[in-house]
Design an enzyme around this catalytic site. Structure first.
Site, PDB file in Angstrom:
ATOM      1  N   HIS A 133      37.424  35.287  36.236  1.00 52.15           N
ATOM      2  CA  HIS A 133      37.061  35.279  34.817  1.00 52.15           C
ATOM      3  C   HIS A 133      38.210  34.597  34.058  1.00 52.15           C
ATOM      4  O   HIS A 133      39.373  34.698  34.467  1.00 52.15           O
ATOM      5  CB  HIS A 133      36.931  36.739  34.373  1.00 52.15           C
ATOM      6  CG  HIS A 133      36.364  36.953  33.004  1.00 52.15           C
ATOM      7  ND1 HIS A 133      37.103  36.761  31.860  1.00 52.15           N
ATOM      8  CD2 HIS A 133      35.139  37.374  32.597  1.00 52.15           C
ATOM      9  CE1 HIS A 133      36.355  37.062  30.797  1.00 52.15           C
ATOM     10  NE2 HIS A 133      35.158  37.433  31.222  1.00 52.15           N
ATOM     11  N   ASP A 210      41.280  42.698  39.096  1.00 54.13           N
ATOM     12  CA  ASP A 210      40.436  42.785  37.906  1.00 54.13           C
ATOM     13  C   ASP A 210      39.144  43.497  38.315  1.00 54.13           C
ATOM     14  O   ASP A 210      38.269  42.904  38.947  1.00 54.13           O
ATOM     15  CB  ASP A 210      40.179  41.356  37.402  1.00 54.13           C
ATOM     16  CG  ASP A 210      39.105  41.293  36.329  1.00 54.13           C
ATOM     17  OD1 ASP A 210      38.548  42.341  35.963  1.00 54.13           O
ATOM     18  OD2 ASP A 210      38.824  40.167  35.873  1.00 54.13           O
ATOM     19  N   GLN A 213      33.941  44.566  37.035  1.00 53.87           N
ATOM     20  CA  GLN A 213      32.586  44.638  37.586  1.00 53.87           C
ATOM     21  C   GLN A 213      32.518  45.541  38.805  1.00 53.87           C
ATOM     22  O   GLN A 213      31.456  45.666  39.422  1.00 53.87           O
ATOM     23  CB  GLN A 213      32.088  43.232  37.982  1.00 53.87           C
ATOM     24  CG  GLN A 213      32.097  42.226  36.872  1.00 53.87           C
ATOM     25  CD  GLN A 213      31.116  42.553  35.762  1.00 53.87           C
ATOM     26  OE1 GLN A 213      30.156  43.307  35.950  1.00 53.87           O
ATOM     27  NE2 GLN A 213      31.342  41.995  34.596  1.00 53.87           N
ATOM     28  N   LYS A 236      32.062  48.096  29.946  1.00 53.24           N
ATOM     29  CA  LYS A 236      31.204  47.670  31.063  1.00 53.24           C
ATOM     30  C   LYS A 236      30.798  48.838  31.947  1.00 53.24           C
ATOM     31  O   LYS A 236      29.974  48.693  32.826  1.00 53.24           O
ATOM     32  CB  LYS A 236      31.907  46.592  31.874  1.00 53.24           C
ATOM     33  CG  LYS A 236      32.189  45.374  31.008  1.00 53.24           C
ATOM     34  CD  LYS A 236      32.539  44.152  31.768  1.00 53.24           C
ATOM     35  CE  LYS A 236      32.832  43.040  30.763  1.00 53.24           C
ATOM     36  NZ  LYS A 236      33.128  41.771  31.402  1.00 53.24           N
ATOM     37  N   CYS A 374      32.211  32.885  31.050  1.00 52.17           N
ATOM     38  CA  CYS A 374      33.682  32.933  31.018  1.00 52.17           C
ATOM     39  C   CYS A 374      34.276  32.655  32.388  1.00 52.17           C
ATOM     40  O   CYS A 374      35.293  33.259  32.777  1.00 52.17           O
ATOM     41  CB  CYS A 374      34.197  34.292  30.514  1.00 52.17           C
ATOM     42  SG  CYS A 374      33.748  34.634  28.829  1.00 52.17           S
TER      43      CYS A 374
HETATM   44  C1  LIG Z   1      34.258  41.254  31.216  1.00 51.89           C
HETATM   45  C2  LIG Z   1      35.248  40.825  32.213  1.00 51.89           C
HETATM   46  C3  LIG Z   1      36.571  40.592  31.861  1.00 51.89           C
HETATM   47  C4  LIG Z   1      37.054  40.696  30.437  1.00 51.89           C
HETATM   48  O1  LIG Z   1      36.867  41.969  29.950  1.00 51.89           O
HETATM   49  P1  LIG Z   1      37.102  42.262  28.387  1.00 51.89           P
HETATM   50  O2  LIG Z   1      36.428  43.578  28.201  1.00 51.89           O
HETATM   51  O3  LIG Z   1      36.442  41.145  27.643  1.00 51.89           O
HETATM   52  O4  LIG Z   1      38.560  42.321  28.182  1.00 51.89           O
HETATM   53  C5  LIG Z   1      37.447  40.196  32.831  1.00 51.89           C
HETATM   54  N1  LIG Z   1      37.051  40.074  34.099  1.00 51.89           N
HETATM   55  C6  LIG Z   1      35.793  40.312  34.487  1.00 51.89           C
HETATM   56  C7  LIG Z   1      35.423  40.162  35.924  1.00 51.89           C
HETATM   57  C8  LIG Z   1      34.850  40.692  33.571  1.00 51.89           C
HETATM   58  O5  LIG Z   1      33.600  40.911  33.941  1.00 51.89           O
END
Ligand SMILES: *Cc1c(COP(=O)(O)O)cnc(C)c1O
Length: 416
Positions: A133, A210, A213, A236, A374
């Protein structure tokens, strides 16, 4: 893992009741029922989360920490209780390792600016995967430019899975940081992060995962993974916006300087010298997102009450059904076909722009995301500029998939 073993006998659960927990599904879109397939961007909220936020503002609100009066103490206790819930969710060793941030983006920037600025030096290397991302690319680029570092990219194969041999070849004595998505938001690949972390540790690198998801869909155990840093966003995982978590190993946090200065993160302040507060507060400057933190606890409790085993079994079945139905749609090209995938289906209809597809689907009450998600480098890797992405949450069902497929047939009729 120190969680109770899931019992296969208990995985039957009342899906209609779960969907009923989400008030949004009582509304219509252009006269149609809502089929929400954009949970990878942000998930809808169950009533328990909405109630927790409303209850706070209606009957329990005050600024937290240091308040001498009952309301402030109650709000502080409720906010801090979330930290323990987070600790349990990801199996961190200590609550002090769980830092509240605005979201994953802020968590990654914190690590880049505090850890990265302090411990990385000119010539050091940071490895990312090709399917990150933007939030896990740009903070490292800012650091690279400031500190004269080198970014290296671990490629993915045509299925969208990381090429482990190529990744191994990138690792070396100059590798100081590896930053990897746990599950790709753009194409759904689940990375073998445990193995990738172990390989990075062999060369002495630190690893940030990260997990945006991952946490909504699968159990995460930061100690089993041996992740140095792990970030995720509350919104999320069915929680409020503006709250997220940075997990980091205690010793790393102790060694890292504060990132932002202000109230709450200090111990004493004079104009000559300031001493910093203990962890986790050292990294939490200013009045935090009190309602977000309290809503996050409700969201995490909600997920745990359903159970990851049940969530995984249910979503696996839904994903298999959706993959099969979409496979039967002529001229649909699936982007990302790795064996290990979470509930994300990214695709293009040959000759039809994803935005046109999304617009027609919207008229049918079907919310999908179209664009680069993104993750422009991911799009580049597969030779597209955009895809249509259907991503699932615990509230989706097979009827949603059927409506999506019917909607796509309509799109093809109109543009075909
Ligand atoms: C949504 C997302 C982000 C960013 O998250 P924010 O809530 O916008 O800070 C980063 N990495 C992944 C894989 C995402 O799905």
């Amino acid at each position: 893992m120190n969680r109770p073993a899931p019992s296969p006998a208990s995985w039957q659960f009342d899906h209609a009741a779960i969907r009923g927990d989400f008030p949004i599904f009582s509304r219509t879109i252009y006269g149609n029922p809502l089929t929400f397939l954009d949970s990878a961007a942000s998930a809808q909220k169950p009533r328990v989360v909405i109630d927790a936020v409303r209850n706070l503002y209606e009957s329990g609100y005050a600024n937290i920490h240091r308040g001498i009066y009952m309301l402030s103490q109650e709000a502080t206790d409720a906010y801090e209780a979330t930290r323990e819930t987070v600790r349990q969710l990801i199996n961190a060793e200590r609550t002090e390792e769980c830092i509240f941030v605005r979201g994953a983006t802020e968590g990654i920037n914190l690590v880049a600016q505090s850890y990265g600025r302090t411990f990385l030096e000119s010539g050091d290397e940071i490895i990312l995967s090709n399917i990150e991302h933007h939030s896990n690319i740009v903070p490292w680029q800012l650091l690279r430019d400031e500190k004269k570092l080198k970014l290296r990219v671990a490629p993915v194969n045509d299925d969208g899975q990381v090429d482990l041999e190529a990744y191994k070849a990138l690792l070396g004595p100059r590798t100081k940081m590896v930053a990897l998505v746990h599950v790709s938001n753009a194409i759904g690949t689940i990375l073998p992060v445990k193995e990738m972390i172990a390989l990075a540790h062999e060369v002495g690198a630190k690893v940030l995962i990260d997990g945006c998801q991952a946490v909504p869909h699968m159990p995460v155990d930061v100690r089993e993974l041996d992740a140095d840093f792990y970030v995720f966003s509350g919104h999320k995982i069915y929680g409020p916006t503006g709250i997220g978590v940075l997990y980091a190993k205690f010793d790393l946090l102790e060694a890292m300087p504060p990132w932002q200065g202000g109230g709450d993160m200090i111990s004493t302040v004079t104009f000559e010298k300031t001493t910093y507060n203990d962890l986790p507060h050292k990294f939490e400057a200013g009045t935090p997102n009190i309602a977000g933190g309290i809503g996050l606890k409700a969201a995490l409790d909600y997920v745990t009450s359903i159970g990851y085993f049940q969530i995984q079994e249910y979503e696996k079945e839904l994903y298999a059904y959706a993959s099969e139905r979409l496979r039967q749609v002529n001229s649909l090209r699936m982007i990302g076909t790795a064996r290990d995938k979470a509930a994300v289906l990214s695709f293009v209809l040959e000759g039809i722009h994803p935005h046109d597809t999304g617009t027609i689907l919207d008229r049918e009450g079907i919310a999908v995301r179209t664009g680069h998600h993104c993750a422009q480098p991911t799009m580049d890797r597969f030779g597209v500029t955009a895809t249509v992405r259907a991503s699932f949450g615990i509230y989706n069902n097979k009827a949603d998939v059927d409506r999506l497929v019917a909607g796509l047939e309509k799109v093809k009729e109109i543009f075909g």
